[in-house]
Motif scaffolding. Structure first.
Motif: not given
Length: 521
Positions: A472-481
């Motif tokens: 949340p603090l970095l505005n990063v979303k990582i999809p599970p691949i």
């Protein structure tokens, strides 16, 4: 630097006490139901063939279950639908037990058919000690409520059994009322208002009272007062005391727009967490400098496919880092471990070692670290189950060496691989992997603690929706691949915790997910 492993195996389906939190266990229950269906079909056929009577409710139940299970083409895909999973838990924890009690009641005259059913029932249910309970139904409802709150799922579609345009059997009005008890704030208001407009609702008075209390809790006491005042006119229940309390709150000027502009940092982060899970990622200038490249290692012919997701602090996703065969080896190794938790590398291993001794896949409710030590996670904080793999396993050693090459970190010490199995609505709220060492030392003064420098997480499957890891603090979303891995640092160069490393796991919307973590100390 020294490594501590901490691997996580994430399956998706349902949430519950022993079964509902585990996709693996729910799959076992689904297979067991298939066996029970054959036993029940044989009982009914034999009894009717002997010109004896079979209760109509049992015959009706048999027909409905046959029809429902005829839709199963792929068991993992079927269970991956949250509503299918909920129906399975409710049916096995409640309806099947009613059937069993009806056939083997204390006043019934035993027959060869009923004795055979009882014997088969006992054998199937007790195998691996995996079956659903009433608590699983409750936590399954909590899982559905979590999905509604996180993804703003629409009432009408859910009632029809539809998620992501994929249909299941519809929910009943009673199901919807039970879901409402586990919702909070605005999502609860929206759900109850839609429920009140639904045909056939018989508990409108209780729902209206619950709606009024929810409005009051979110600071809209004037709306709550209007509902309670109208409700008092038609109800035999005395609401004088509550109306007085709500009226006092409604008369305060600040009640017009409560807390507007005064969100706490924690609330801001929760909003950011929800937006990221919903896919609302804001583009930034920093994103333009991110890149993908083949990362060199000390072995000239071995490189890693690194995608940089955040520059500072570094967060990277490595693609094609684990094969399908290795994934199967991980799962096989997790099934073979038993009575092996003797390491004293960290307090997590010490405390968890007593929890995983008597399960085939050794999945037990997930825990979180608190100031008082390790404890079973509350469902709103974390839902899932965990297991472990011994670091001496060949697959563990092989993957440790691979991560050592890609990260440059030394693997002198390692925790056991941790496997976490997420069920319906499975998630893990915002948290740090870095430990609060002072509080940990207070738990055991004779122990030497090392903190977690970095985290490595394998994804053992892709997912249809949900299940992302977000910062949340970095505005990063990582999809599970599937076959990829994510790597990030938890500490600053000074050794202090990097607050930007706070991350969370989004609830699974649909599908089956597996993941695998390592934490470096």
């Amino acid at each position: 630097m020294e490594l501590i492993w901490y691997s996580v195996f994430l399956l998706w389906t349902l949430v519950g006490a022993d079964v509902s939190t585990s996709g693996y266990k729910l799959t076992v229950v689904c297979l067991k139901e298939g066996q029970l269906l054959e036993v029940l079909d044989r009982y009914v056929s034999t009894t009717l063939g002997n010109s004896s009577n079979v209760d109509e409710s049992i015959q009706s139940f048999l027909g409905k279950v046959k029809e429902e299970r005829s839709k199963i083409k792929d068991i993992n895909e079927w269970i991956g639908h949250p509503i299918n999973a909920y129906h399975l838990v409710k049916r096995t924890a409640k309806d099947w037990r009613s059937v069993q009690q009806s056939i083997n009641c204390s006043t019934c005259v035993p027959t060869i058919a009923s004795e055979e059913f009882h014997s088969s029932w006992k054998q199937i249910i007790e195998e691996e000690d995996i079956w659903t309970s009433s608590e699983d139904i409750v936590i399954a409802l909590q899982g559905l409520a979590r999905l509604i709150e996180m993804y703003d799922l629409e009432f009408t579609a859910l009632m029809s059994g539809t998620i992501l345009n994929i249909s299941s059997s519809p929910l009943t009005n009673d199901d919807a009322i039970n879901i409402a008890t586990h919702l909070e704030k605005e999502p609860k208001i929206t759900w109850i208002k839609a429920l009140l407009d639904t045909e056939g609702i018989t508990e409108k008075e209780a729902l209206l009272y619950d709606l009024a209390m929810t409005y009051h809790m979110v600071g809209k006491s004037r709306t709550a007062l209007d509902i309670l005042t109208d409700l008092q006119k038609i109800s035999n229940r005395s609401m004088t005391g509550m109306i007085k309390i709500v009226k006092q709150a409604a008369e305060k000027p600040e009640d017009i727009e409560p807390h507007k502009g005064l969100l706490t940092r924690n609330e801001d982060l929760n909003i950011a967490y929800k937006k990221l899970c919903q896919g609302k990622v804001q583009k930034t200038k920093a994103a333009s400098v991110l890149r993908c490249y083949n990362k060199a290692t000390r072995i000239p012919y071995y490189t890693g496919k690194e995608e940089v997701l955040n520059a500072v602090p570094r967060i990277s996703q490595f693609h094609d880092t684990i094969s399908d065969e290795e994934i199967l080896q991980i799962l096989d190794a997790s099934k073979e471990q038993c009575n092996c938790f003797i390491s004293n590398i960290t307090i997590i291993i010490i405390r968890l070692s007593f929890l995983f001794l008597n399960s085939c896949l050794q999945l037990t409710p997930a825990v979180v670290v608190k100031r008082s030590g390790l404890s079973k996670a509350e469902y709103r904080t974390r839902s899932g189950e965990t297991s472990w793999i011994h670091p001496a396993e060949k697959i563990s050693i092989k993957l440790e060496k691979r991560i050592e090459l890609l990260t440059g970190l030394d693997r002198l010490t390692a925790e056991y691989f941790e496997i976490v199995n997420y069920g319906l609505g499975g998630h893990y709220l915002r948290h740090y992997d870095a430990l609060d060492l002072q509080n940990m030392k207070n738990l055991n003064r004779d122990y030497t603690y090392r903190n977690r420098i970095a985290t490595w997480m394998f994804y053992l499957s892709s997912v249809e929706a949900g299940g992302a890891t977000v910062f949340p603090l970095l505005n990063v979303k990582i999809p599970p691949i599937k076959n990829s891995a994510v790597f990030w640092y938890n500490l600053l160069p000074s050794g202090e915790r990097d607050d930007r490393s706070q991350h969370a796991s989004c609830p699974r919307t649909y599908g089956v997910q597996m993941g695998y973590y390592e934490v470096d100390t």
